[in-house]
Design a protein around this motif. Structure first.
Motif, PDB file in Angstrom:
ATOM      1  N   LEU A 238      20.895  58.500 -37.568  1.00  0.00           N
ATOM      2  CA  LEU A 238      19.762  58.182 -38.466  1.00  0.00           C
ATOM      3  C   LEU A 238      19.606  59.287 -39.517  1.00  0.00           C
ATOM      4  CD1 LEU A 238      17.117  56.909 -35.859  1.00  0.00           C
ATOM      5  CD2 LEU A 238      18.617  55.524 -37.293  1.00  0.00           C
ATOM      6  N   LEU A 239      19.768  60.526 -39.064  1.00  0.00           N
ATOM      7  CA  LEU A 239      19.580  61.661 -39.994  1.00  0.00           C
ATOM      8  C   LEU A 239      20.720  61.791 -41.000  1.00  0.00           C
ATOM      9  CD1 LEU A 239      18.144  64.337 -37.531  1.00  0.00           C
ATOM     10  CD2 LEU A 239      16.979  63.441 -39.565  1.00  0.00           C
ATOM     11  N   SER A 251      10.886  60.291 -53.336  1.00  0.00           N
ATOM     12  CA  SER A 251       9.922  59.383 -52.713  1.00  0.00           C
ATOM     13  C   SER A 251      10.697  58.191 -52.199  1.00  0.00           C
ATOM     14  CB  SER A 251       8.856  58.946 -53.722  1.00  0.00           C
ATOM     15  OG  SER A 251       9.450  58.248 -54.804  1.00  0.00           O
ATOM     16  N   THR A 252      10.122  57.512 -51.234  1.00  0.00           N
ATOM     17  CA  THR A 252      10.860  56.396 -50.631  1.00  0.00           C
ATOM     18  C   THR A 252       9.911  55.284 -50.208  1.00  0.00           C
ATOM     19  OG1 THR A 252      12.582  55.869 -49.023  1.00  0.00           O
ATOM     20  CG2 THR A 252      10.861  57.378 -48.282  1.00  0.00           C
ATOM     21  N   GLY A 253      10.458  54.258 -49.591  1.00  0.00           N
ATOM     22  CA  GLY A 253       9.627  53.128 -49.162  1.00  0.00           C
ATOM     23  C   GLY A 253      10.408  52.180 -48.279  1.00  0.00           C
ATOM     24  N   ARG A 254       9.825  50.999 -48.087  1.00  0.00           N
ATOM     25  CA  ARG A 254      10.414  49.998 -47.200  1.00  0.00           C
ATOM     26  C   ARG A 254      11.763  49.467 -47.707  1.00  0.00           C
ATOM     27  NH1 ARG A 254       6.973  47.183 -43.428  1.00  0.00           N
ATOM     28  NH2 ARG A 254       4.810  47.873 -43.557  1.00  0.00           N
ATOM     29  N   GLU A 255      12.032  49.646 -49.020  1.00  0.00           N
ATOM     30  CA  GLU A 255      13.306  49.138 -49.531  1.00  0.00           C
ATOM     31  C   GLU A 255      14.469  49.861 -48.862  1.00  0.00           C
ATOM     32  OE1 GLU A 255      10.232  49.404 -51.469  1.00  0.00           O
ATOM     33  OE2 GLU A 255      11.033  51.410 -51.342  1.00  0.00           O
ATOM     34  N   LEU A 256      14.283  51.139 -48.468  1.00  0.00           N
ATOM     35  CA  LEU A 256      15.362  51.863 -47.796  1.00  0.00           C
ATOM     36  C   LEU A 256      15.179  51.810 -46.278  1.00  0.00           C
ATOM     37  CD1 LEU A 256      17.816  53.708 -47.705  1.00  0.00           C
ATOM     38  CD2 LEU A 256      16.330  55.665 -48.156  1.00  0.00           C
ATOM     39  N   PHE A 257      13.975  52.171 -45.811  1.00  0.00           N
ATOM     40  CA  PHE A 257      13.763  52.294 -44.371  1.00  0.00           C
ATOM     41  C   PHE A 257      13.075  51.045 -43.814  1.00  0.00           C
ATOM     42  CE2 PHE A 257      13.945  56.753 -45.840  1.00  0.00           C
ATOM     43  CZ  PHE A 257      15.027  57.172 -45.067  1.00  0.00           C
ATOM     44  N   HIS A 258      13.866  50.195 -43.171  1.00  0.00           N
ATOM     45  CA  HIS A 258      13.339  48.956 -42.578  1.00  0.00           C
ATOM     46  C   HIS A 258      14.122  48.693 -41.291  1.00  0.00           C
ATOM     47  CE1 HIS A 258      16.976  47.526 -44.486  1.00  0.00           C
ATOM     48  NE2 HIS A 258      16.488  47.876 -45.666  1.00  0.00           N
ATOM     49  N   LEU A 259      13.750  47.637 -40.564  1.00  0.00           N
ATOM     50  CA  LEU A 259      14.382  47.431 -39.255  1.00  0.00           C
ATOM     51  C   LEU A 259      15.881  47.168 -39.357  1.00  0.00           C
ATOM     52  CD1 LEU A 259      11.780  45.521 -37.051  1.00  0.00           C
ATOM     53  CD2 LEU A 259      12.419  47.936 -37.021  1.00  0.00           C
ATOM     54  N   ASP A 260      16.329  46.538 -40.452  1.00  0.00           N
ATOM     55  CA  ASP A 260      17.779  46.299 -40.571  1.00  0.00           C
ATOM     56  C   ASP A 260      18.526  47.617 -40.787  1.00  0.00           C
ATOM     57  OD1 ASP A 260      17.691  43.647 -40.069  1.00  0.00           O
ATOM     58  OD2 ASP A 260      17.529  43.051 -42.175  1.00  0.00           O
ATOM     59  N   TRP A 261      17.866  48.562 -41.466  1.00  0.00           N
ATOM     60  CA  TRP A 261      18.463  49.896 -41.627  1.00  0.00           C
ATOM     61  C   TRP A 261      18.638  50.526 -40.240  1.00  0.00           C
ATOM     62  CZ3 TRP A 261      16.382  54.674 -40.163  1.00  0.00           C
ATOM     63  CH2 TRP A 261      17.091  55.807 -40.612  1.00  0.00           C
ATOM     64  N   ARG A 263      18.812  48.915 -37.303  1.00  0.00           N
ATOM     65  CA  ARG A 263      19.803  48.146 -36.517  1.00  0.00           C
ATOM     66  C   ARG A 263      21.235  48.557 -36.863  1.00  0.00           C
ATOM     67  NH1 ARG A 263      16.315  43.676 -37.840  1.00  0.00           N
ATOM     68  NH2 ARG A 263      14.992  43.246 -36.053  1.00  0.00           N
ATOM     69  N   LYS A 264      21.438  48.875 -38.143  1.00  0.00           N
ATOM     70  CA  LYS A 264      22.767  49.281 -38.611  1.00  0.00           C
ATOM     71  C   LYS A 264      23.270  50.511 -37.840  1.00  0.00           C
ATOM     72  CE  LYS A 264      23.117  50.972 -42.763  1.00  0.00           C
ATOM     73  NZ  LYS A 264      22.623  51.228 -44.109  1.00  0.00           N
ATOM     74  N   HIS A 265      22.334  51.319 -37.359  1.00  0.00           N
ATOM     75  CA  HIS A 265      22.720  52.566 -36.687  1.00  0.00           C
ATOM     76  C   HIS A 265      22.738  52.446 -35.159  1.00  0.00           C
ATOM     77  CE1 HIS A 265      22.693  54.914 -40.370  1.00  0.00           C
ATOM     78  NE2 HIS A 265      21.575  54.289 -40.713  1.00  0.00           N
ATOM     79  N   LEU A 266      22.339  51.288 -34.640  1.00  0.00           N
ATOM     80  CA  LEU A 266      22.270  51.137 -33.180  1.00  0.00           C
ATOM     81  C   LEU A 266      23.640  50.753 -32.626  1.00  0.00           C
ATOM     82  CD1 LEU A 266      18.891  49.163 -32.789  1.00  0.00           C
ATOM     83  CD2 LEU A 266      19.284  51.624 -32.491  1.00  0.00           C
ATOM     84  N   SER A 267      23.936  51.253 -31.421  1.00  0.00           N
ATOM     85  CA  SER A 267      25.209  50.871 -30.802  1.00  0.00           C
ATOM     86  C   SER A 267      25.031  49.569 -30.025  1.00  0.00           C
ATOM     87  CB  SER A 267      25.661  51.978 -29.851  1.00  0.00           C
ATOM     88  OG  SER A 267      24.741  52.060 -28.767  1.00  0.00           O
TER      89      SER A 267
END
Ligand code: ATP
Ligand code: AH0
Length: 379
Positions: A238-239, A251-261, A263-267
């Protein structure tokens, strides 16, 4: 140019943050150059249907123009209710309020634009209707002027943090743990610039993962996260997101950090509670890393922690673990309980606008210069 008078001026701030947990309303008083005072607060819950629609909009799901208009209308009515419920128990009439500062609902934030497109930040809002419904002057559209001047349009709260918490005898660090986390560094040297930036996701992923696996809007006190085990390998993945290495302004928002983001990192092998514990760790570690980026030496620090995440006992415990030199304090010590700093900021920004005073800090947003933020909608 009008200068602030010594008679108290009253403002209402309306904030609906990225957590979509409701509309926060704060009544504040400003007297001369003294720091603003918080007089009263009200949290207006968001009707489920409105919450669903806004959630769709925030995740770029297709909606019709009619649904968009319905969301805007319902949002504005909810804001007007918030104002009514805020003032009803008080002996304050709407005529005594100089202005309402309306943040609106952030739908998408893309300060760098997308694939060669222009930079943008979108807040759903209808200040014209709010002025009609309340009979009060409304100040709105705070972010786009900073963006037009080349800034990130966020975070805007650091200027208010300076007005509220700035001290000549001590440095201060302010942390907001909302849907996203942002930090503000206030040096005791008045010539040092204020530094502020988003450190990354806070409640947005914690809430999303909790809703998916446990139901309900959030993990009360972080109990579920505390029942899990931090997955160091997942945390490292994740980091590795480049945002965490980016120097400010950012600055950031939901466009970058969301559940699909996520899931992409989960094994696929992780236990759900372990993921929740790891998400809390991600917030704590990215805040600690953000403080390192400030390069403010290694001495003791005071960290004023605001936002809903300050109620998450597990998250606060992890923050304390990663910041052994910091004393975590509540903004309540300054008369501003943790949940009301952001709504207060938009009340204060309305005051700045009416008095033709800048609302942004170029040292924070990267704008070309200080700008008067927002438009005025007379009743
Ligand atoms: N008792 C609690 N335990 C755990 N989490 C909590 C608790 N109370 C509030 N929260 C968290 O705080 C969130 C709301 O925080 P807040 O109102 O500061 O966010 P926001 O203003 O929407 O965000 P932003 O600052 O990003 O715009 C909730 O969605 C929840 O995740
Ligand atoms: C675009 C937008 O709405 N950003 C929010 C969000 O929530 C926290 C963080 O990300 C901060 O950058 C900002 O809000 C606060 C009020 C700010 O502008 O300071």
């Amino acid at each position: 140019m009008k200068t602030p008078t010594a008679t108290p001026l009253y403002y209402i701030g309306l904030m609906s943050g990225t957590s979509l947990d409701g509309i926060d309303a704060a009544l504040i008083a400003i007297e001369g150059d003294s720091p603003p005072h918080l007089l009263a607060t009200h949290a207006e819950p968001m009707p489920d249907e409105l919450h669903r629609l806004l959630f769709k909009l925030c995740h770029a799901e297709q909606v019709s123009f009619a649904q968009l208009a319905a969301a805007e209308h319902a949002f504005c009515q909810c804001q007007a209710q918030a104002v009514q419920h805020l003032l009803a128990p008080l002996s304050v009439d709407i005529e005594q309020i100089s202005a309402i500062g309306s943040h609106g609902q952030t739908i998408e934030h893309a300060p760098a634009g997308h694939s060669d497109g222009p930079a943008y930040t979108l807040q759903l809002d209808n200040p014209s209707l709010l002025a009609e419904l309340t009979g009060c002057t409304v100040v709105a559209d705070f972010r786009r002027r900073d963006l037009a001047a080349g800034g990130q349009a966020a975070p805007l709260a650091p200027a208010f943090h300076q007005a509220l918490f700035g001290r000549a005898d001590a440095h201060q660090l302010v942390l907001n743990l909302g849907g996203f986390a942002n930090l503000t560094w206030l040096s005791s040297q008045p010539t040092d610039p204020v530094i502020g930036f988003d450190t990354g996701p806070a409640n947005v992923l914690l809430d999303g993962w909790f809703a998916l696996h446990q139901g309900g809007r959030f993990d009360q006190d972080g109990d579920w996260a505390a029942s899990g085990k931090i997955d160091e390998a997942l945390l490292a993945r994740l980091l590795s997101e480049p945002f965490f290495q980016q120097p400010p302004p950012r600055s950031t928002g939901r466009e970058l950090f969301h559940l699909d983001w996520l899931r992409k990192h989960l094994s696929g092998q992780e236990a759900a509670a372990d993921v929740q514990a790891t998400l809390a760790e991600l917030t704590a570690v990215s805040v600690a890393h953000g403080i390192e980026q400030l390069r403010i030496g290694s001495g003791p620090l005071t960290l004023i922690t605001a936002g809903g995440g300050a109620h998450n006992a597990y998250l606060m415990q992890r923050l304390a673990y990663h910041l052994p030199r910091a004393t975590l304090t509540s903004p309540a010590a300054y008369g501003w309980p943790e949940d009301w700093v952001e709504a207060g900021a938009f009340a204060w920004l309305a005051h700045q606008r009416l008095h033709h005073l800048p609302g942004n800090l170029p040292s924070v947003t990267g704008a070309q210069g200080p700008r008067v933020l927002g438009g005025i909608y007379a009743p």
